[in-house]
Design a protein around this motif. Structure first.
Motif, mmCIF file in Angstrom:
data_model
loop_
_atom_site.group_PDB
_atom_site.id
_atom_site.type_symbol
_atom_site.label_atom_id
_atom_site.label_comp_id
_atom_site.label_asym_id
_atom_site.label_seq_id
_atom_site.Cartn_x
_atom_site.Cartn_y
_atom_site.Cartn_z
ATOM 1 N N ASN A 123 40.084 -8.940 23.351
ATOM 2 C CA ASN A 123 41.474 -9.152 23.790
ATOM 3 C C ASN A 123 41.834 -8.206 24.931
ATOM 4 O O ASN A 123 42.489 -8.593 25.900
ATOM 5 C CB ASN A 123 42.454 -8.923 22.628
ATOM 6 C CG ASN A 123 42.534 -10.147 21.731
ATOM 7 O OD1 ASN A 123 41.983 -11.201 22.050
ATOM 8 N ND2 ASN A 123 43.208 -9.999 20.595
ATOM 9 N N TYR A 166 43.020 -10.038 28.166
ATOM 10 C CA TYR A 166 44.424 -9.954 28.610
ATOM 11 C C TYR A 166 44.636 -8.733 29.516
ATOM 12 O O TYR A 166 45.613 -8.013 29.386
ATOM 13 C CB TYR A 166 45.364 -9.929 27.394
ATOM 14 C CG TYR A 166 45.139 -11.138 26.493
ATOM 15 C CD1 TYR A 166 45.545 -12.406 26.926
ATOM 16 C CD2 TYR A 166 44.502 -11.031 25.267
ATOM 17 C CE1 TYR A 166 45.308 -13.525 26.137
ATOM 18 C CE2 TYR A 166 44.271 -12.135 24.468
ATOM 19 C CZ TYR A 166 44.672 -13.384 24.909
ATOM 20 O OH TYR A 166 44.431 -14.497 24.141
ATOM 21 N N ILE A 198 52.528 -6.751 26.034
ATOM 22 C CA ILE A 198 53.167 -7.792 25.211
ATOM 23 C C ILE A 198 54.672 -7.520 25.188
ATOM 24 O O ILE A 198 55.090 -6.372 24.964
ATOM 25 C CB ILE A 198 52.615 -7.774 23.762
ATOM 26 C CG1 ILE A 198 51.077 -7.925 23.803
ATOM 27 C CG2 ILE A 198 53.233 -8.856 22.897
ATOM 28 C CD1 ILE A 198 50.378 -7.518 22.535
ATOM 29 N N TYR A 208 49.410 -17.627 16.649
ATOM 30 C CA TYR A 208 50.474 -17.212 17.569
ATOM 31 C C TYR A 208 49.849 -16.663 18.844
ATOM 32 O O TYR A 208 48.972 -15.811 18.813
ATOM 33 C CB TYR A 208 51.376 -16.141 16.931
ATOM 34 C CG TYR A 208 52.622 -15.920 17.779
ATOM 35 C CD1 TYR A 208 53.717 -16.778 17.669
ATOM 36 C CD2 TYR A 208 52.666 -14.907 18.729
ATOM 37 C CE1 TYR A 208 54.827 -16.620 18.476
ATOM 38 C CE2 TYR A 208 53.770 -14.752 19.546
ATOM 39 C CZ TYR A 208 54.848 -15.603 19.412
ATOM 40 O OH TYR A 208 55.940 -15.447 20.227
ATOM 41 N N GLY A 213 40.837 -18.515 23.684
ATOM 42 C CA GLY A 213 41.325 -17.908 22.429
ATOM 43 C C GLY A 213 41.754 -18.962 21.414
ATOM 44 O O GLY A 213 42.178 -20.053 21.767
ATOM 45 N N GLY A 258 43.864 -17.965 18.791
ATOM 46 C CA GLY A 258 45.132 -17.495 18.202
ATOM 47 C C GLY A 258 44.926 -16.953 16.791
ATOM 48 O O GLY A 258 45.872 -16.655 16.072
ATOM 49 N N GLY A 313 42.305 -14.452 16.211
ATOM 50 C CA GLY A 313 41.560 -13.186 16.290
ATOM 51 C C GLY A 313 42.285 -12.002 15.661
ATOM 52 O O GLY A 313 41.717 -11.285 14.827
ATOM 53 N N LEU A 314 43.547 -11.777 16.032
ATOM 54 C CA LEU A 314 44.275 -10.606 15.498
ATOM 55 C C LEU A 314 44.597 -10.767 14.016
ATOM 56 O O LEU A 314 44.644 -9.788 13.265
ATOM 57 C CB LEU A 314 45.565 -10.366 16.291
ATOM 58 C CG LEU A 314 45.379 -9.714 17.671
ATOM 59 C CD1 LEU A 314 46.717 -9.495 18.353
ATOM 60 C CD2 LEU A 314 44.649 -8.372 17.540
ATOM 61 N N SER A 315 44.845 -12.036 13.640
ATOM 62 C CA SER A 315 45.101 -12.310 12.231
ATOM 63 C C SER A 315 43.876 -11.925 11.392
ATOM 64 O O SER A 315 43.998 -11.286 10.336
ATOM 65 C CB SER A 315 45.413 -13.789 12.085
ATOM 66 O OG SER A 315 45.974 -14.055 10.881
ATOM 67 N N MET A 348 45.887 -0.901 20.710
ATOM 68 C CA MET A 348 45.713 -1.396 19.344
ATOM 69 C C MET A 348 45.045 -0.278 18.541
ATOM 70 O O MET A 348 43.991 0.221 18.952
ATOM 71 C CB MET A 348 44.791 -2.619 19.330
ATOM 72 C CG MET A 348 45.421 -3.838 19.927
ATOM 73 S SD MET A 348 46.581 -4.516 18.743
ATOM 74 C CE MET A 348 47.064 -5.991 19.586
#
Ligand code: ADP
Length: 555
Positions: A459, A463, A492, A505, A517, A519, A521-523, A548
């Motif tokens: 990420n 990003y 963000i 998300y 992506g 949506g 990955g972070l989850s 992070m």
């Protein structure tokens, strides 16, 4: 008790008094009889001597002197020769009189006869003289009843006096007798110095005291245990009686309804909360039917179980149990949303693949474009595969009962491995990767932690800006392993930071799709951190960059 003892003592005194009076009278009367007998016999002996010496003239001479007794001389044939009180002409033959008859036969005769006057009786004593005549002396006196009746006023006086005295004494004695009993300290029975006869009773009371104290202590302990158990329950527990009055309510239930302070025992359940669901469940349970309701208290949802309590088939009350089902309900909602999102996310690449394939099948694609169409089909299929892989990983982590084995591992090694795999991507995007890592031991699942670090770093590259940089830092801090991935990228927006961990998300939908992506990955990363007893936090400034930070317990 005092009254009773006093009355009994008075009764006893009265009865004793009357009895002794009667007995004294009787003895007194017998004594009197004895005296008369002695008087008559000695009188007879005395007159007999005179009579035998001087004849009947003697009787005439002493007639006036003997006022107390009547003197009669009866001939051997029964005819009265002399009588000191009655005219001879009025007297008939005395031969059949018992005392005369007896005297004629044995020498001495005695008799007692009631006189004509009521209440009087006459004593007769007769002795046979040497010439065959019989000398009789008689004396009239009152009988027992009359003697008693005569002394009634006198007796009544004595009774009254003695009774008054007895009342006073009984009163005093009752008080004195009851004083030690009234002064008994029943709280400490063995410390009393009272009548010996009371010792067994006091000992019994002492033993009862001890037993009651033991039972109270036991009950107290049980109550404390019950309280300790129920107060440490996460669930709210309320016990009510058949009238709906609260018997017991634990801390959790109090905290739910009141913020944990008010004492509510003895009050009606409706004082705790007026929620119609609660009332309905309570009414149902008190009518003997188990009920379940969902209550919304504050921001949380609770499942209420209301069960009736029976004792010998009569309803004695109800047990209300409140379970926090907020999480369950939320995850249920999340699951529903997830299924809807999954269908949507899967449908998009599939529709694209199906569209391209249809064009190819129908020969609508120029020969020179076929390769590019094939490439697009390949890209969409790869997206589909990536999506499916992520869904599989998530569902793997969702299954709480699936335990992936953890091992002691150096997180630095994992981070280094991830970084070397991402090197080409970073190069492609013109991103500089930098790492500062110390040896950091944690207890974890290497595959999952690799995934987490990969997602964060990927990420940070994806990003990022052109020629941006990513800085990975790993070090033990206190009892924690701290891994931070800092980028100089897009950042963000503040209001979206909280949502980036939600499934599917994406902050910038188009950019995310461009970079491939899903949506998820972070989850997935957040789940992995939680699986290791750690956490994942995000700090970001829109337009400047993102940090992070993942924290885990050190091994
Ligand atoms: P994706 O597969 O879309 O990257 P993620 O769950 O990994 O899904 O991330 C969710 C969203 O969070 C991304 O779509 C992106 O918008 C945002 N995001 C994640 N990491 C960063 C970052 N380092 N910088 C900026 N935005 C980020």
């Amino acid at each position: 008790m005092k009254k009773k003892v006093f009355h009994q003592m008075c009764g006893l005194v009265l009865v004793t008094l009357l009895l002794s009076m009667a007995m004294v009278s009787f003895v007194f009367y017998n004594q009197l009889k004895e005296d008369i007998h002695r008087e008559l016999s000695s009188g007879t002996a005395y007159i007999k001597t005179g009579l035998e010496a001087e004849g009947v003239d003697y009787l005439l001479a002493i007639e006036g002197q003997h006022k107390d007794s009547r003197i009669t001389l009866v001939g051997a044939d029964g005819d009265v020769i002399f009588d000191s009180e009655v005219d001879l002409s009025k007297l008939n033959n005395h031969k059949d009189r018992p005392e005369i008859k007896e005297a004629l036969q044995t020498g001495v005769g005695e008799a007692v006869r009631m006189s004509d006057t009521i209440g009087r009786q006459t004593y007769y004593y007769a002795e046979k003289l040497s010439d065959g005549t019989v000398l009789r002396l008689s004396s009239t006196t009152d009988n027992v009843l009359a003697t008693l009746m005569k002394s009634v006023p006198f007796l009544l006086g004595i009774i009254f006096f003695v009774l008054c005295l007895a009342l006073l004494l009984a009163n005093y004695q009752t008080k004195r007798f009851l004083e030690p009993i009234n002064a008994l300290d029943l709280e400490h029975p063995m410390e009393n110095d009272s009548y010996d006869e009371l010792s067994p009773l006091l000992l019994r009371i002492h033993q009862q005291h001890q037993r009651i104290e033991e039972q109270i202590a036991e009950l107290g302990q049980r109550q404390q245990e019950f309280k300790a158990i129920t107060d440490n329950m996460k669930e709210g527990l309320i016990l009510i009686d058949a009238e709906g009055l609260i018997l017991s309510v634990n801390q959790s239930a109090l905290a739910l309804f009141h913020g944990g302070s008010s004492v509510t025992e003895g009050r009606h359940i409706s004082n705790l909360n007026r929620d119609s669901g609660l009332q309905k469940a309570v009414d149902s349970a008190l009518a003997g039917v188990t009920a379940e309701e969902i209550l919304s208290l504050g921001s949380k949802l609770f499942q209420l179980h209301a069960n009736p309590v029976f004792e010998q088939s009569r309803i004695k009350g109800a047990v209300l149990l409140l379970l926090d089902v907020t999480k369950e309900r939320e995850s249920e909602k999340m699951r529903r949303e997830f299924s809807a999102n999954v269908s949507h996310e899967l449908k998009t690449p599939l529709t694209a693949i199906s569209g391209f394939a249809e064009l190819l099948r129908d020969g609508l694609v120029k020969q020179e474009d076929i390769a590019s169409f094939g490439g697009k089909i390949f890209e969409e299929a790869a997206r589909l595969i990536a999506l499916i892989n992520d869904i599989i990983k998530l569902s793997e982590l969702d299954e709480n009962d699936v335990l992936l084995p953890k091992e002691r591992m150096d997180l630095r090694e994992t981070a280094e491995a991830v970084l070397s795999r991402l090197e080409p991507l970073a190069k492609k995007n013109g991103i500089t990767l930098r790492m500062e890592a110390e040896v950091t031991w944690i207890n974890g699942v290497p595959r999952l932690l690799d995934e987490l670090i990969y997602n964060l770093c990927e990420n940070a590259i994806k990003y990022n800006r052109k020629n941006g940089s990513v800085f990975i830092k790993l070090r033990p801090e206190g009892k924690q392993a701290v891994l931070s991935v800092e980028d100089t990228g897009l950042g963000i927006p503040e209001e979206e930071i909280g949502r980036i961990f939600e499934r599917f998300y994406r902050v910038d939908k188009s950019h995310s799709k461009e970079t491939g992506g899903t949506g998820l990955g972070l989850s997935i990363a957040k789940h992995i951190a939680a699986y290791h007893g750690g956490e994942l936090l995000c700090k970001s400034i829109f337009g400047e960059g993102t940090v992070m930070t993942a924290r885990f317990p050190l091994f």
